[in-house]
Design a protein around this motif. Structure first.
Motif, PDB file in Angstrom:
ATOM      1  N   ALA A  27       2.888  17.133 -11.755  1.00  0.00           N
ATOM      2  CA  ALA A  27       3.127  16.521 -10.440  1.00  0.00           C
ATOM      3  C   ALA A  27       4.597  16.161 -10.276  1.00  0.00           C
ATOM      4  CB  ALA A  27       2.246  15.283 -10.275  1.00  0.00           C
ATOM      5  N   ARG A  65       6.690   7.213   0.426  1.00  0.00           N
ATOM      6  CA  ARG A  65       6.035   7.292  -0.880  1.00  0.00           C
ATOM      7  C   ARG A  65       6.773   8.229  -1.825  1.00  0.00           C
ATOM      8  NH1 ARG A  65       0.742  10.766  -1.831  1.00  0.00           N
ATOM      9  NH2 ARG A  65       2.356  12.311  -1.487  1.00  0.00           N
ATOM     10  N   GLU A  97      -1.640  20.384  -2.780  1.00  0.00           N
ATOM     11  CA  GLU A  97      -0.313  20.857  -3.159  1.00  0.00           C
ATOM     12  C   GLU A  97       0.803  20.025  -2.531  1.00  0.00           C
ATOM     13  OE1 GLU A  97       0.799  23.138  -5.420  1.00  0.00           O
ATOM     14  OE2 GLU A  97      -1.320  22.911  -5.985  1.00  0.00           O
ATOM     15  N   THR A  98       0.635  19.677  -1.256  1.00  0.00           N
ATOM     16  CA  THR A  98       1.733  19.050  -0.517  1.00  0.00           C
ATOM     17  C   THR A  98       1.773  17.536  -0.683  1.00  0.00           C
ATOM     18  OG1 THR A  98       1.426  20.781   1.114  1.00  0.00           O
ATOM     19  CG2 THR A  98       2.873  18.964   1.740  1.00  0.00           C
ATOM     20  N   PHE A  99       0.630  16.911  -0.658  1.00  0.00           N
ATOM     21  CA  PHE A  99       0.616  15.446  -0.687  1.00  0.00           C
ATOM     22  C   PHE A  99       0.176  14.876  -2.035  1.00  0.00           C
ATOM     23  CE2 PHE A  99      -0.548  16.266   3.955  1.00  0.00           C
ATOM     24  CZ  PHE A  99       0.787  16.297   4.348  1.00  0.00           C
ATOM     25  N   LEU A 100      -0.533  15.673  -2.815  1.00  0.00           N
ATOM     26  CA  LEU A 100      -0.996  15.177  -4.119  1.00  0.00           C
ATOM     27  C   LEU A 100      -0.285  15.882  -5.273  1.00  0.00           C
ATOM     28  CD1 LEU A 100      -4.831  14.919  -3.380  1.00  0.00           C
ATOM     29  CD2 LEU A 100      -3.128  13.098  -3.384  1.00  0.00           C
ATOM     30  N   PHE A 101       0.656  16.741  -4.971  1.00  0.00           N
ATOM     31  CA  PHE A 101       1.476  17.393  -5.986  1.00  0.00           C
ATOM     32  C   PHE A 101       0.633  18.018  -7.087  1.00  0.00           C
ATOM     33  CE2 PHE A 101       4.014  14.382  -3.719  1.00  0.00           C
ATOM     34  CZ  PHE A 101       5.180  15.076  -3.462  1.00  0.00           C
ATOM     35  N   GLY A 102      -0.482  18.628  -6.667  1.00  0.00           N
ATOM     36  CA  GLY A 102      -1.327  19.364  -7.600  1.00  0.00           C
ATOM     37  C   GLY A 102      -2.349  18.523  -8.333  1.00  0.00           C
ATOM     38  N   ASP A 103      -2.375  17.226  -8.060  1.00  0.00           N
ATOM     39  CA  ASP A 103      -3.276  16.342  -8.787  1.00  0.00           C
ATOM     40  C   ASP A 103      -4.693  16.399  -8.188  1.00  0.00           C
ATOM     41  OD1 ASP A 103      -4.494  14.400 -10.253  1.00  0.00           O
ATOM     42  OD2 ASP A 103      -3.481  12.726  -9.269  1.00  0.00           O
ATOM     43  N   SER A 152      -7.136  13.361  -7.721  1.00  0.00           N
ATOM     44  CA  SER A 152      -6.996  12.357  -6.659  1.00  0.00           C
ATOM     45  C   SER A 152      -7.494  12.841  -5.301  1.00  0.00           C
ATOM     46  CB  SER A 152      -5.522  11.947  -6.523  1.00  0.00           C
ATOM     47  OG  SER A 152      -5.057  11.398  -7.727  1.00  0.00           O
ATOM     48  N   ASP A 208      -7.630  12.548  10.195  1.00  0.00           N
ATOM     49  CA  ASP A 208      -7.636  11.556   9.113  1.00  0.00           C
ATOM     50  C   ASP A 208      -8.602  11.852   7.967  1.00  0.00           C
ATOM     51  OD1 ASP A 208      -6.832   9.338   7.715  1.00  0.00           O
ATOM     52  OD2 ASP A 208      -8.304   8.025   8.669  1.00  0.00           O
ATOM     53  N   LYS A 211       6.659  19.168  -9.408  1.00  0.00           N
ATOM     54  CA  LYS A 211       6.521  19.552  -7.991  1.00  0.00           C
ATOM     55  C   LYS A 211       7.297  18.590  -7.083  1.00  0.00           C
ATOM     56  CE  LYS A 211       2.308  22.144  -8.408  1.00  0.00           C
ATOM     57  NZ  LYS A 211       0.885  22.222  -8.369  1.00  0.00           N
ATOM     58  N   LYS A 254       0.830  -1.200   0.000  1.00  0.00           N
ATOM     59  CA  LYS A 254       0.000   0.000   0.000  1.00  0.00           C
ATOM     60  C   LYS A 254       0.871   1.259   0.000  1.00  0.00           C
ATOM     61  CE  LYS A 254      -3.587   2.176   2.787  1.00  0.00           C
ATOM     62  NZ  LYS A 254      -4.324   2.089   4.034  1.00  0.00           N
ATOM     63  N   LEU A 283       0.355   7.805  -7.682  1.00  0.00           N
ATOM     64  CA  LEU A 283      -0.233   9.136  -7.776  1.00  0.00           C
ATOM     65  C   LEU A 283       0.330   9.891  -8.980  1.00  0.00           C
ATOM     66  CD1 LEU A 283      -1.727  11.590  -6.406  1.00  0.00           C
ATOM     67  CD2 LEU A 283       0.440  12.046  -5.250  1.00  0.00           C
ATOM     68  N   ILE A 289      -5.533   8.187   5.357  1.00  0.00           N
ATOM     69  CA  ILE A 289      -4.617   7.046   5.522  1.00  0.00           C
ATOM     70  C   ILE A 289      -5.029   5.907   4.593  1.00  0.00           C
ATOM     71  CG2 ILE A 289      -3.782   5.282   7.116  1.00  0.00           C
ATOM     72  CD1 ILE A 289      -4.139   7.309   9.373  1.00  0.00           C
ATOM     73  N   ASP A 290      -6.310   5.557   4.636  1.00  0.00           N
ATOM     74  CA  ASP A 290      -6.770   4.438   3.805  1.00  0.00           C
ATOM     75  C   ASP A 290      -6.559   4.719   2.323  1.00  0.00           C
ATOM     76  OD1 ASP A 290      -7.475   3.173   6.077  1.00  0.00           O
ATOM     77  OD2 ASP A 290      -9.642   3.464   5.878  1.00  0.00           O
ATOM     78  N   ASN A 291      -6.606   5.991   1.954  1.00  0.00           N
ATOM     79  CA  ASN A 291      -6.403   6.336   0.541  1.00  0.00           C
ATOM     80  C   ASN A 291      -4.936   6.579   0.197  1.00  0.00           C
ATOM     81  OD1 ASN A 291      -9.102   6.607  -0.946  1.00  0.00           O
ATOM     82  ND2 ASN A 291      -9.505   7.546   1.038  1.00  0.00           N
ATOM     83  N   GLY A 292      -4.063   6.269   1.152  1.00  0.00           N
ATOM     84  CA  GLY A 292      -2.626   6.356   0.885  1.00  0.00           C
ATOM     85  C   GLY A 292      -2.119   7.777   0.702  1.00  0.00           C
ATOM     86  N   ILE A 293      -2.821   8.758   1.250  1.00  0.00           N
ATOM     87  CA  ILE A 293      -2.425  10.151   1.031  1.00  0.00           C
ATOM     88  C   ILE A 293      -1.467  10.638   2.121  1.00  0.00           C
ATOM     89  CG2 ILE A 293      -3.323  12.537   0.932  1.00  0.00           C
ATOM     90  CD1 ILE A 293      -5.814  11.246  -0.450  1.00  0.00           C
ATOM     91  N   ILE A 294      -1.653  10.164   3.331  1.00  0.00           N
ATOM     92  CA  ILE A 294      -0.695  10.553   4.369  1.00  0.00           C
ATOM     93  C   ILE A 294      -0.063   9.321   5.008  1.00  0.00           C
ATOM     94  CG2 ILE A 294      -1.770  12.793   4.893  1.00  0.00           C
ATOM     95  CD1 ILE A 294      -2.979  11.510   7.409  1.00  0.00           C
TER      96      ILE A 294
END
Lengths: 664, 87
Positions: free
Chosen positions: A618, A635, B15-21, B24, B69, A621, A459, A466, B33-38
């Motif tokens: 992305a 990640r 901006e910080t965790f999805l790099f502008g995407d 997502s 979360d 960035k 995971k 991403l 957490i479950d979505n793998g973002i943090i």
């Protein structure tokens, strides 16, 4: 010392050759076969720069690149048997060839050379494909049987030596490295998106898939028989474990430790066979220290040991390495991995891994094999395989703690154990119990999931997706790499103890797919160095798989039985130290001083758009974050290294830039 | 006010965790957490953002999934903290 047959019958002899080499060939028909074979083997000449040989018959051709250490006239390849009907191209070592040859001689067989290669020819002549079960070694070979019009391709049990194949126009082509296959007219490099997705989830493609669409890897412990009009593929050995509810191994712990010590000693002894000194890698951990200690006792002329050290304290183990080298009185050399060193060689590393990777850890090992090469040593023992075979990885402990927590998901005490598992991850130590439980999926209720042990890793790695482009996401729609892996597990898997299930996933997939290939054979062979792995002697593997799980992972102490077997051989500080995983700086390796033009080019808008695999904005960035040295999470690091290596792969193989210059 | 906080939190995450995407971005009540973002590193980044941007102190006991979360939980947590400061 307990030493049961057949180990006791092994004869001590120092003889034979170290054959660092590679081969290529075909089965079918090709135009100008000799020229094609010359071109193919020319691509893997680093595996054997001293001598090349070629063999061409009406239906088959073989080419071989050999590094001759002695016996130039005794063991040339491809080797033809005395009848002229059997021809073999061989890469690797059959460590028990002395014993096999003695048995064959006793049955009236005559030998023209002193090499292990000829032993295979005789064994095949007597037994056919069944001869594979007698071989104790790390090998890949192609054997052409002129009488039966069949080509046999085979690979060792654990996947130490590589072998790739593809077909074109009804002809089967094969080689030790994929770059040789790209010399076949009509075969070109196209990245397989499924393989990329597997790497971005599981760290490695699932064999037989490779990063190259249409090019396959012969799976470990398997044999391919190609005959006119048909090709068969089968496994000749399986990694297996007893049913989970079977009574534990009858052995008492003391007896098991004694037998293990004897087995390991014999595995090392066989792997010290060479007509040149064999060196040893020394990481400072339990496994390589034990192997080195056993080897030192068998090297009256002294042992040469080799280590990687880092200028980053969190990766460096040099204090332990020095301590162990001093205890062994070895001639010890170290290659220091300084800021910028990884970035300097990374394009070359990818040219040898022949696949994208998500960690930089192979790069220091590339430099290490270069150091070994400079000293004139051609073969090194390593401790690789012990973590898979004796349950050394943190992941095994993590799975045990997760199961323990899952029994009482509301507990605020149990998740504290996660902190104990990862003392070297400061960010994890700062987390609340609730977050620890959430990160490790406590309470998700997947305890019967066959991939339970590996879900958090998969995971976390998959988070790097991403950065996939919209097109790549479309292409991969409906595909799940973890489900794919789960679908390939043997029927007996569900009957095994959870620890054995986790060990199988490591040993059967990640070990050959990453550790032995990207970090192993490919990095060593880049400098013509042969790695030898006593822990992967199949007798050791089979012995360990039969041991009760608690002899391997006792509570949260990893490799318990191995520590006991090593008790009087290692200094207490080495014996008792907790495992430190081998890691190297990832994205930080690319942020040091100096202008890394190739990194800027690879991650630039134009290159990313040309590759079509990643989201350019992305990636820009991410690159910016990396330059600011703020890319500290798993990640982001995996994504950075994965994207950069994918771009480098494209440049090296897919025609954008066949010759990547080393960064200044 | 909550809407404004929510927008800022979402923007920070993008901006910080999805790099502008933006494609997502999870739903406001979906687990990060479950979505793998943090991950464990990102949680600490998130805490620094909350403290610096909203000028509030996040105590050790506050750093729990119940507060951090999801976008909705983070926004509610910031609002309650801000109210406590104002009072």
């Amino acid at each position: 010392m307990f030493l049961s047959r057949p180990y006791a019958t092994l004869v001590h002899k120092r003889a034979g050759f170290t054959r660092v080499c590679g081969f290529a060939g075909y089965f079918g028909s090709v135009g100008d076969a000799d020229a094609l074979l010359r071109r193919m083997v020319g691509e893997i000449v680093h595996r054997g720069p001293d001598e090349q040989g070629r063999f061409v018959s009406t239906q088959a051709g073989l080419a071989h690149a050999r590094l001759s250490i002695v016996g130039l006239g005794d063991g040339q390849q491809p080797m033809v048997d005395e009848t002229g009907h059997l021809t073999i191209a061989f890469n690797g070592e059959i460590f028990n060839y002395v014993e096999l040859r003695d048995d064959l001689r006793a049955r009236g067989r005559r030998f023209r050379t002193s090499s292990d290669t000829e032993v295979i020819l005789h064994l095949y002549d007597e037994m056919g494909d069944a001869c594979l079960s007698l071989l104790n070694g790390d090998f890949a070979f192609a054997l052409w049987d002129e009488r039966r019009h069949r080509m046999m391709l085979a690979r060792d049990r654990m996947g130490v030596r590589p072998l790739f194949y593809t077909s074109k126009g009804g002809t089967l082509y094969f080689a030790s490295e994929i770059k040789a296959l790209l010399k076949v007219p009509g075969i070109s490099a196209t990245l397989d998106p499924i393989a990329l997705d597997q790497i971005f989830t599981l760290w490695a493609p699932i064999a037989p898939r490779t990063a190259f669409a249409g090019i396959h890897e012969l799976e470990p412990a398997s044999v391919m028989i190609a005959e006119p009009g048909r090709t068969g593929l089968k496994h000749y050995w399986q990694l297996d474990y007893p049913p989970g509810d079977a009574p534990g191994n009858i052995k008492q712990e003391a007896e098991a430790a004694e037998e293990l010590r004897a087995l390991l000693s014999d595995a090392v002894r066989l792997r010290m066979r060479a007509d040149v000194p064999v060196g040893s890698y020394l990481s400072g951990g339990l496994d390589s220290s034990l192997v080195s200690a056993l080897a030192a006792g068998m090297a009256p002329e002294g042992l040469k040991t080799f280590s990687v050290s880092f200028d980053s304290p969190e990766h460096d183990e040099s204090a332990y390495q020095r301590q162990m080298a001093a205890a062994l009185h070895s001639d010890h050399r170290t290659v220091v991995c300084r800021e910028g060193d990884i970035a300097c060689v990374f394009p070359e590393v990818i040219r040898f891994t022949e696949r994208p990777i998500i960690r930089t850890a192979p790069a220091p090992l590339y430099n290490l094999s270069g150091l070994v090469r400079e000293t004139g040593v051609k073969a090194v023992l390593t401790g690789e395989g012990a973590d898979e075979v004796f349950a050394g990885y943190d992941l095994f402990k993590e799975a045990r703690v997760r199961r323990f927590c899952a029994r009482q998901p509301a507990s605020r005490i149990r998740p504290h154990l996660f902190r104990k598992l990862y003392p070297y991850l400061p960010n994890l130590r700062q987390q609340s119990v609730e977050f620890l439980a959430a990160f490790f999926g406590v309470g998700d209720g997947f305890a019967d999931d066959p991939l339970f042990s590996h879900r958090p890793r998969f995971k976390a790695t998959a988070g790097a997706k991403l950065f996939y482009s919209r097109e790549l996401r479309e292409q991969l729609k409906g595909y799940d790499a973890a489900d794919d892996l789960a679908s390939r597990l043997p029927a007996t898997f569900r009957t095994w103890h959870p620890l054995h299930q986790a060990q199988y996933l490591e040993a059967r997939f990640l070990l050959p797919g990453y550790i032995l290939s990207s970090q192993g054979d490919r990095m060593a062979m880049a400098h013509g160095i042969e790695g030898r792995f006593p822990f992967l002697d199949h007798r050791v593997v089979e012995f360990a798989s039969r041991l009760p799980p608690e002899m391997k992972l006792k509570g949260l102490t990893e490799k318990h039985i191995l520590r006991r077997a090593a008790q009087d051989l290692l200094p207490p500080a080495i014996l008792e130290r907790p495992k430190q995983p081998y890691q190297a700086p990832d994205s930080l390796a690319f942020t040091g001083p100096g202008d890394l033009d190739y990194v800027n080019d690879c991650l630039g808008e134009k290159s990313i758009a040309a590759g079509g695999l990643f989201n350019g904005e992305a990636v820009a960035k991410l690159h910016q974050k990396c330059r600011a040295r703020a890319t500290t999470g798993f990640r982001d690091n995996a994504a950075f290294v994965g994207i950069l290596s994918t771009q480098l792969w494209h440049r090296a193989f897919a025609g954008q830039d066949q010759q990547i210059e080393k960064a200044a | 006010m909550r809407e404004t906080i929510s927008v800022e939190v979402r923007n920070f995450i993008v901006e910080t965790f999805l790099f502008g995407d933006t494609a997502s971005v999870p739903a406001d009540d979906a687990s990060l957490i479950d979505n793998g973002i943090i991950d464990s590193t990102a949680v600490l980044e998130l805490v620094v953002f909350i403290e610096e941007r909203f000028d509030i102190t996040v105590g050790d006991a506050d750093i729990v999934p119940a507060n951090l979360d999801s976008i909705a939980r983070i926004s509610a947590f910031i609002q309650s903290k801000a109210k406590a400061v104002a009072a």
